[in-house]
Structures are given as C-alpha cells and as structure tokens.
Design a protein around this motif. Structure first.
Motif, PDB file in Angstrom:
ATOM      1  N   PRO A 167      31.246  57.908  38.986  1.00  7.04           N
ATOM      2  CA  PRO A 167      31.505  59.199  39.644  1.00  7.04           C
ATOM      3  C   PRO A 167      30.220  59.965  39.904  1.00  7.04           C
ATOM      4  CG  PRO A 167      32.896  58.906  37.717  1.00  7.04           C
ATOM      5  CD  PRO A 167      31.890  57.803  37.701  1.00  7.04           C
ATOM      6  N   PHE A 168      30.319  60.944  40.809  1.00  9.62           N
ATOM      7  CA  PHE A 168      29.160  61.752  41.163  1.00  9.62           C
ATOM      8  C   PHE A 168      28.820  62.782  40.090  1.00  9.62           C
ATOM      9  CE2 PHE A 168      31.015  60.642  45.359  1.00  9.62           C
ATOM     10  CZ  PHE A 168      30.014  59.777  45.755  1.00  9.62           C
ATOM     11  N   ILE A 169      29.677  62.976  39.125  1.00  5.66           N
ATOM     12  CA  ILE A 169      29.470  63.970  38.084  1.00  5.66           C
ATOM     13  C   ILE A 169      28.434  63.441  37.091  1.00  5.66           C
ATOM     14  CG2 ILE A 169      30.586  65.290  36.251  1.00  5.66           C
ATOM     15  CD1 ILE A 169      33.223  64.875  37.810  1.00  5.66           C
ATOM     16  N   LYS A 170      27.498  64.285  36.731  1.00  6.72           N
ATOM     17  CA  LYS A 170      26.436  63.882  35.810  1.00  6.72           C
ATOM     18  C   LYS A 170      27.018  63.535  34.441  1.00  6.72           C
ATOM     19  CE  LYS A 170      22.102  65.435  33.845  1.00  6.72           C
ATOM     20  NZ  LYS A 170      21.160  66.535  33.673  1.00  6.72           N
ATOM     21  N   ASP A 171      26.556  62.473  33.852  1.00  4.90           N
ATOM     22  CA  ASP A 171      26.941  61.992  32.532  1.00  4.90           C
ATOM     23  C   ASP A 171      28.413  61.594  32.423  1.00  4.90           C
ATOM     24  OD1 ASP A 171      24.336  62.395  31.610  1.00  4.90           O
ATOM     25  OD2 ASP A 171      24.782  64.462  31.034  1.00  4.90           O
ATOM     26  N   ALA A 172      29.073  61.385  33.541  1.00  4.43           N
ATOM     27  CA  ALA A 172      30.468  60.934  33.499  1.00  4.43           C
ATOM     28  C   ALA A 172      30.501  59.423  33.288  1.00  4.43           C
ATOM     29  CB  ALA A 172      31.185  61.288  34.791  1.00  4.43           C
ATOM     30  N   PRO A 173      31.418  58.932  32.474  1.00  4.21           N
ATOM     31  CA  PRO A 173      31.484  57.486  32.264  1.00  4.21           C
ATOM     32  C   PRO A 173      32.002  56.791  33.527  1.00  4.21           C
ATOM     33  CG  PRO A 173      33.327  58.568  31.201  1.00  4.21           C
ATOM     34  CD  PRO A 173      32.436  59.651  31.713  1.00  4.21           C
ATOM     35  N   PRO A 174      31.641  55.546  33.733  1.00  7.16           N
ATOM     36  CA  PRO A 174      32.139  54.832  34.910  1.00  7.16           C
ATOM     37  C   PRO A 174      33.652  54.601  34.812  1.00  7.16           C
ATOM     38  CG  PRO A 174      30.898  53.358  33.501  1.00  7.16           C
ATOM     39  CD  PRO A 174      30.749  54.735  32.923  1.00  7.16           C
ATOM     40  N   VAL A 175      34.288  54.566  35.964  1.00 11.37           N
ATOM     41  CA  VAL A 175      35.718  54.296  36.048  1.00 11.37           C
ATOM     42  C   VAL A 175      35.883  52.837  36.457  1.00 11.37           C
ATOM     43  CG1 VAL A 175      37.864  54.935  37.198  1.00 11.37           C
ATOM     44  CG2 VAL A 175      36.147  56.682  36.727  1.00 11.37           C
ATOM     45  N   VAL A 176      36.692  52.101  35.708  1.00 15.80           N
ATOM     46  CA  VAL A 176      36.870  50.675  35.975  1.00 15.80           C
ATOM     47  C   VAL A 176      38.300  50.441  36.445  1.00 15.80           C
ATOM     48  CG1 VAL A 176      36.778  48.362  34.992  1.00 15.80           C
ATOM     49  CG2 VAL A 176      35.161  50.093  34.223  1.00 15.80           C
ATOM     50  N   TYR A 177      38.441  49.776  37.581  1.00 10.95           N
ATOM     51  CA  TYR A 177      39.740  49.417  38.143  1.00 10.95           C
ATOM     52  C   TYR A 177      39.880  47.901  38.107  1.00 10.95           C
ATOM     53  CZ  TYR A 177      39.440  54.074  40.204  1.00 10.95           C
ATOM     54  OH  TYR A 177      39.309  55.410  40.391  1.00 10.95           O
ATOM     55  N   HIS A 178      41.072  47.446  37.728  1.00 10.07           N
ATOM     56  CA  HIS A 178      41.345  46.021  37.824  1.00 10.07           C
ATOM     57  C   HIS A 178      42.844  45.822  37.947  1.00 10.07           C
ATOM     58  CE1 HIS A 178      42.237  46.478  33.544  1.00 10.07           C
ATOM     59  NE2 HIS A 178      42.916  45.356  33.628  1.00 10.07           N
ATOM     60  N   ARG A 179      43.207  44.746  38.588  1.00 10.49           N
ATOM     61  CA  ARG A 179      44.615  44.391  38.700  1.00 10.49           C
ATOM     62  C   ARG A 179      44.964  43.493  37.524  1.00 10.49           C
ATOM     63  NH1 ARG A 179      46.132  42.071  44.352  1.00 10.49           N
ATOM     64  NH2 ARG A 179      48.186  42.258  43.440  1.00 10.49           N
ATOM     65  N   PRO A 180      46.078  43.767  36.858  1.00 13.31           N
ATOM     66  CA  PRO A 180      46.450  42.906  35.731  1.00 13.31           C
ATOM     67  C   PRO A 180      46.841  41.522  36.214  1.00 13.31           C
ATOM     68  CG  PRO A 180      48.169  44.504  36.184  1.00 13.31           C
ATOM     69  CD  PRO A 180      47.021  44.844  37.071  1.00 13.31           C
ATOM     70  N   ALA A 181      46.677  40.554  35.338  1.00 12.18           N
ATOM     71  CA  ALA A 181      47.095  39.192  35.646  1.00 12.18           C
ATOM     72  C   ALA A 181      48.613  39.160  35.828  1.00 12.18           C
ATOM     73  CB  ALA A 181      46.667  38.254  34.525  1.00 12.18           C
ATOM     74  N   PRO A 182      49.131  38.180  36.560  1.00 11.48           N
ATOM     75  CA  PRO A 182      50.583  38.128  36.801  1.00 11.48           C
ATOM     76  C   PRO A 182      51.419  38.049  35.526  1.00 11.48           C
ATOM     77  CG  PRO A 182      49.441  36.623  38.266  1.00 11.48           C
ATOM     78  CD  PRO A 182      48.421  37.149  37.298  1.00 11.48           C
ATOM     79  N   ASN A 183      50.887  37.461  34.467  1.00 10.03           N
ATOM     80  CA  ASN A 183      51.654  37.338  33.229  1.00 10.03           C
ATOM     81  C   ASN A 183      51.320  38.428  32.221  1.00 10.03           C
ATOM     82  OD1 ASN A 183      49.100  36.518  32.631  1.00 10.03           O
ATOM     83  ND2 ASN A 183      49.689  34.675  31.532  1.00 10.03           N
ATOM     84  N   GLU A 184      50.544  39.445  32.619  1.00 13.05           N
ATOM     85  CA  GLU A 184      50.152  40.537  31.731  1.00 13.05           C
ATOM     86  C   GLU A 184      51.171  41.669  31.832  1.00 13.05           C
ATOM     87  OE1 GLU A 184      46.428  43.580  31.631  1.00 13.05           O
ATOM     88  OE2 GLU A 184      45.986  41.476  31.979  1.00 13.05           O
ATOM     89  N   LEU A 185      51.508  42.252  30.712  1.00 15.19           N
ATOM     90  CA  LEU A 185      52.469  43.353  30.716  1.00 15.19           C
ATOM     91  C   LEU A 185      51.892  44.555  31.440  1.00 15.19           C
ATOM     92  CD1 LEU A 185      53.866  43.193  27.087  1.00 15.19           C
ATOM     93  CD2 LEU A 185      54.993  42.473  29.173  1.00 15.19           C
ATOM     94  N   PRO A 186      52.728  45.292  32.179  1.00 10.83           N
ATOM     95  CA  PRO A 186      52.219  46.462  32.894  1.00 10.83           C
ATOM     96  C   PRO A 186      51.953  47.621  31.936  1.00 10.83           C
ATOM     97  CG  PRO A 186      54.579  46.337  33.133  1.00 10.83           C
ATOM     98  CD  PRO A 186      54.154  45.092  32.382  1.00 10.83           C
ATOM     99  N   LEU A 187      51.026  48.462  32.314  1.00 11.57           N
ATOM    100  CA  LEU A 187      50.763  49.665  31.540  1.00 11.57           C
ATOM    101  C   LEU A 187      51.754  50.736  31.971  1.00 11.57           C
ATOM    102  CD1 LEU A 187      46.881  49.769  31.756  1.00 11.57           C
ATOM    103  CD2 LEU A 187      48.282  48.994  29.853  1.00 11.57           C
TER     104      LEU A 187
END
Length: 126
Positions: free
Chosen positions: A42-62
């Motif tokens: 993010p553009f905000i100073k000292d903000a942690p990175p945001v990670v996006y990923h698609r779950p595997a087909p056999n992974e339970l949804p959040l």
C-alpha cells in the motif's frame, strides 16, 4: 502506482478512472488456484504488504463469521438433518424468537455445503 498517477494527474485521461478499475476487475485473468499469490504494498508509510491468493480447489474456504450460533442453537442431530436436506436441495425454513440469530445460522448452514453452492432461493431474513 499507475492508477494513482492517472487519478492524481491534472492533465486528465482519455478514459475515466472507473474504466481502468472495471478493466482490472473484469478483464485481468485470475491466477491459477493455489499456485500464485500476489503481494501489494500500500501507499501508506509503514503499512504491511497485502497478499492475495486463490485457495486450492480442495482447500476449505475462509468465512468471516462464527459457527458458534449454529452450534449453540441446534443439536448435532438437527444440524446433520438440515444439512442432509440442503444436500438434497430440499426446502428449509428457519424460525427463531431472536431475529439476529437467523442470518448467522443460515450462513453457517450454507457454508457447510462446501464445495457445493446453494442454487435455490436464499432469503435469510423475511
């Protein structure tokens, strides 16, 4: 960074900003499930990175809710009975004296259908 540059530039763009966002949301292909993750700083100073990923087909949804209301309101036998009816695409009507419990219980029951999705009419509260 490019969207921010386009939006903040005084010169303007031949296309509105909404078109760029729509292009990103609808036209950019998604990564393969479970294979790739995207990290965004993010553009905000000292903000942690945001990670996006698609779950595997056999992974339970959040899920963004608790199963606690379902487990407190219904017995295991009743939960399994309702779950069986839902798997057979039957009709289920939930009734409660506490209207605030209907949506969390209904959402939890629908989440139990994973990897299937409910295809019928779904109205958690009337």
């Amino acid at each position: 960074k490019q969207l921010y540059r386009i939006a903040s530039s005084g010169a303007g763009s031949p296309l509105p900003l909404e078109r760029f966002v729509a292009n990103f949301c609808h036209d950019v292909p998604l990564p393969k499930p479970g294979a790739v993750s995207i990290s965004w700083k993010p553009f905000i100073k000292d903000a942690p990175p945001v990670v996006y990923h698609r779950p595997a087909p056999n992974e339970l949804p959040l899920v963004n809710f608790s199963f606690r209301p379902l487990l407190r309101c219904l017995s295991a036998t009743n939960i399994l009975t309702i779950w069986g009816v839902l798997l057979q695409e039957g009709r289920v009507v939930l009734r409660s004296e506490h209207i605030a419990l209907l949506t969390p219980v209904a959402e939890a029951l629908v989440a139990l259908l994973f990897p299937f999705t409910w295809q019928g009419v779904y109205v958690p509260v009337l």
